[in-house]
Design a protein around this motif. Structure first.
Motif, PDB file in Angstrom:
ATOM      1  N   ALA A   5      -9.512 -65.004   4.504  1.00 38.15           N
ATOM      2  CA  ALA A   5     -10.303 -65.857   3.603  1.00 38.15           C
ATOM      3  C   ALA A   5      -9.790 -65.769   2.165  1.00 38.15           C
ATOM      4  O   ALA A   5      -9.731 -66.787   1.469  1.00 38.15           O
ATOM      5  N   ASP A   6      -9.422 -64.576   1.727  1.00 41.78           N
ATOM      6  CA  ASP A   6      -8.867 -64.434   0.373  1.00 41.78           C
ATOM      7  C   ASP A   6      -7.599 -65.272   0.223  1.00 41.78           C
ATOM      8  O   ASP A   6      -7.405 -65.959  -0.783  1.00 41.78           O
ATOM      9  N   ARG A   7      -6.737 -65.206   1.227  1.00 38.76           N
ATOM     10  CA  ARG A   7      -5.488 -65.972   1.170  1.00 38.76           C
ATOM     11  C   ARG A   7      -5.778 -67.471   1.226  1.00 38.76           C
ATOM     12  O   ARG A   7      -5.149 -68.265   0.518  1.00 38.76           O
ATOM     13  N   HIS A   8      -6.743 -67.864   2.030  1.00 46.11           N
ATOM     14  CA  HIS A   8      -7.146 -69.269   2.128  1.00 46.11           C
ATOM     15  C   HIS A   8      -7.646 -69.783   0.778  1.00 46.11           C
ATOM     16  O   HIS A   8      -7.221 -70.840   0.311  1.00 46.11           O
ATOM     17  N   VAL A   9      -8.536 -69.037   0.156  1.00 49.41           N
ATOM     18  CA  VAL A   9      -9.094 -69.434  -1.142  1.00 49.41           C
ATOM     19  C   VAL A   9      -7.988 -69.537  -2.182  1.00 49.41           C
ATOM     20  O   VAL A   9      -7.928 -70.511  -2.950  1.00 49.41           O
ATOM     21  N   ALA A  10      -7.093 -68.569  -2.211  1.00 53.77           N
ATOM     22  CA  ALA A  10      -6.001 -68.593  -3.188  1.00 53.77           C
ATOM     23  C   ALA A  10      -5.102 -69.813  -2.995  1.00 53.77           C
ATOM     24  O   ALA A  10      -4.658 -70.422  -3.971  1.00 53.77           O
ATOM     25  N   TRP A  38      -5.969 -72.762  -1.708  1.00 53.65           N
ATOM     26  CA  TRP A  38      -6.661 -74.021  -1.952  1.00 53.65           C
ATOM     27  C   TRP A  38      -7.255 -74.167  -3.343  1.00 53.65           C
ATOM     28  O   TRP A  38      -7.554 -75.281  -3.779  1.00 53.65           O
ATOM     29  N   ARG A  39      -7.457 -73.080  -4.031  1.00 52.37           N
ATOM     30  CA  ARG A  39      -8.134 -73.104  -5.338  1.00 52.37           C
ATOM     31  C   ARG A  39      -7.566 -74.164  -6.275  1.00 52.37           C
ATOM     32  O   ARG A  39      -8.303 -74.938  -6.867  1.00 52.37           O
ATOM     33  N   ASP A  40      -6.270 -74.219  -6.418  1.00 52.32           N
ATOM     34  CA  ASP A  40      -5.656 -75.116  -7.393  1.00 52.32           C
ATOM     35  C   ASP A  40      -5.477 -76.553  -6.883  1.00 52.32           C
ATOM     36  O   ASP A  40      -5.082 -77.430  -7.637  1.00 52.32           O
ATOM     37  N   HIS A  41      -5.798 -76.797  -5.617  1.00 52.87           N
ATOM     38  CA  HIS A  41      -5.673 -78.145  -5.058  1.00 52.87           C
ATOM     39  C   HIS A  41      -6.890 -79.007  -5.355  1.00 52.87           C
ATOM     40  O   HIS A  41      -6.834 -80.215  -5.208  1.00 52.87           O
ATOM     41  N   ASP A  67     -16.283 -68.089  -4.172  1.00 50.78           N
ATOM     42  CA  ASP A  67     -17.211 -67.325  -3.335  1.00 50.78           C
ATOM     43  C   ASP A  67     -17.790 -68.177  -2.216  1.00 50.78           C
ATOM     44  O   ASP A  67     -17.891 -67.723  -1.066  1.00 50.78           O
ATOM     45  N   ILE A  68     -18.184 -69.403  -2.540  1.00 50.24           N
ATOM     46  CA  ILE A  68     -18.742 -70.277  -1.500  1.00 50.24           C
ATOM     47  C   ILE A  68     -17.699 -70.546  -0.428  1.00 50.24           C
ATOM     48  O   ILE A  68     -17.985 -70.455   0.772  1.00 50.24           O
ATOM     49  N   GLU A  69     -16.492 -70.865  -0.830  1.00 52.57           N
ATOM     50  CA  GLU A  69     -15.432 -71.125   0.139  1.00 52.57           C
ATOM     51  C   GLU A  69     -15.159 -69.891   0.994  1.00 52.57           C
ATOM     52  O   GLU A  69     -15.026 -69.980   2.220  1.00 52.57           O
ATOM     53  N   ALA A  70     -15.100 -68.722   0.379  1.00 50.10           N
ATOM     54  CA  ALA A  70     -14.851 -67.482   1.128  1.00 50.10           C
ATOM     55  C   ALA A  70     -15.982 -67.201   2.121  1.00 50.10           C
ATOM     56  O   ALA A  70     -15.736 -66.792   3.256  1.00 50.10           O
TER      57      ALA A  70
END
Length: 174
Positions: free
Chosen positions: A10-15, A17-20, A29-32
């Motif tokens: 989840a951490d890698r996923h958030v990182a 997608w964050r800038d997209h 936090d919600i995404e994670a």
């Protein structure tokens, strides 16, 4: 490395997608939370399916036995009440009950007060196969959840309850 500093999927996923999401609000936090919960749901579903298969049940057989056993009237129901609990049509319920009856896991009984009505009752062998599946499923669930100490399990249960209560309130109001 402590668990708090360990990086998970989840951490890698958030990182990634964050800038997209430049023009759409994105809360890390919600995404994670959402992706972790999704991964946990997939794990618990797979564990249930593995347990069910190991004892020789199909998913629909387990689901029907489960809802029959955990009712306010344990092991007893009318076909229509069980169909409502399962969210299926009466015709779909008939097909399920036929399969369960052929396997010897349920029996149909005429209602003592109205012979035109039929009740469903789980048999001893139906209860046995359901209990074996539940034991295997429970073991897989406990193996994962026991990663948390008792206080954190209770805290997680309360946090999830808060989300569930909100969801139920939203369902009622819509």
């Amino acid at each position: 490395m402590s668990e708090d500093s360990a990086e998970d999927w989840a951490d890698r996923h958030v990182a990634r997608w964050r800038d997209h999401w430049i023009d759409v609000p994105f809360d890390d936090d919600i995404e994670a939370i959402v992706v972790r919960m999704g991964k946990l749901v997939r794990y618990f579903k797979a564990a249930m399916q593995e347990a069910v298969a190991e004892v020789g049940l199909q998913d629909f057989e387990y689901e029907t036995l489960h809802l029959l056993v955990v009712r306010d009237t344990p092991g007893h129901a009318s076909p229509s009440a069980l169909a409502v609990d399962l969210g299926i049509s009466n015709a779909g319920m008939t097909g399920r009950l036929d399969a369960l009856e052929r396997a010897g896991w349920i029996q149909r009984r005429a209602d003592a007060n109205d012979r035109r009505r039929v009740g469903i009752e789980v048999t001893r062998s139906g209860m046995d196969v359901w209990r074996r599946a539940m034991a295997l499923r429970g073991r897989a669930e406990e193996d994962l959840v026991r990663t948390l100490p008792p206080g954190e399990r209770a805290q997680l249960a309360q946090l999830l309850k808060a989300l569930t209560l909100q969801l139920e309130a939203d369902e009622v109001s819509s």
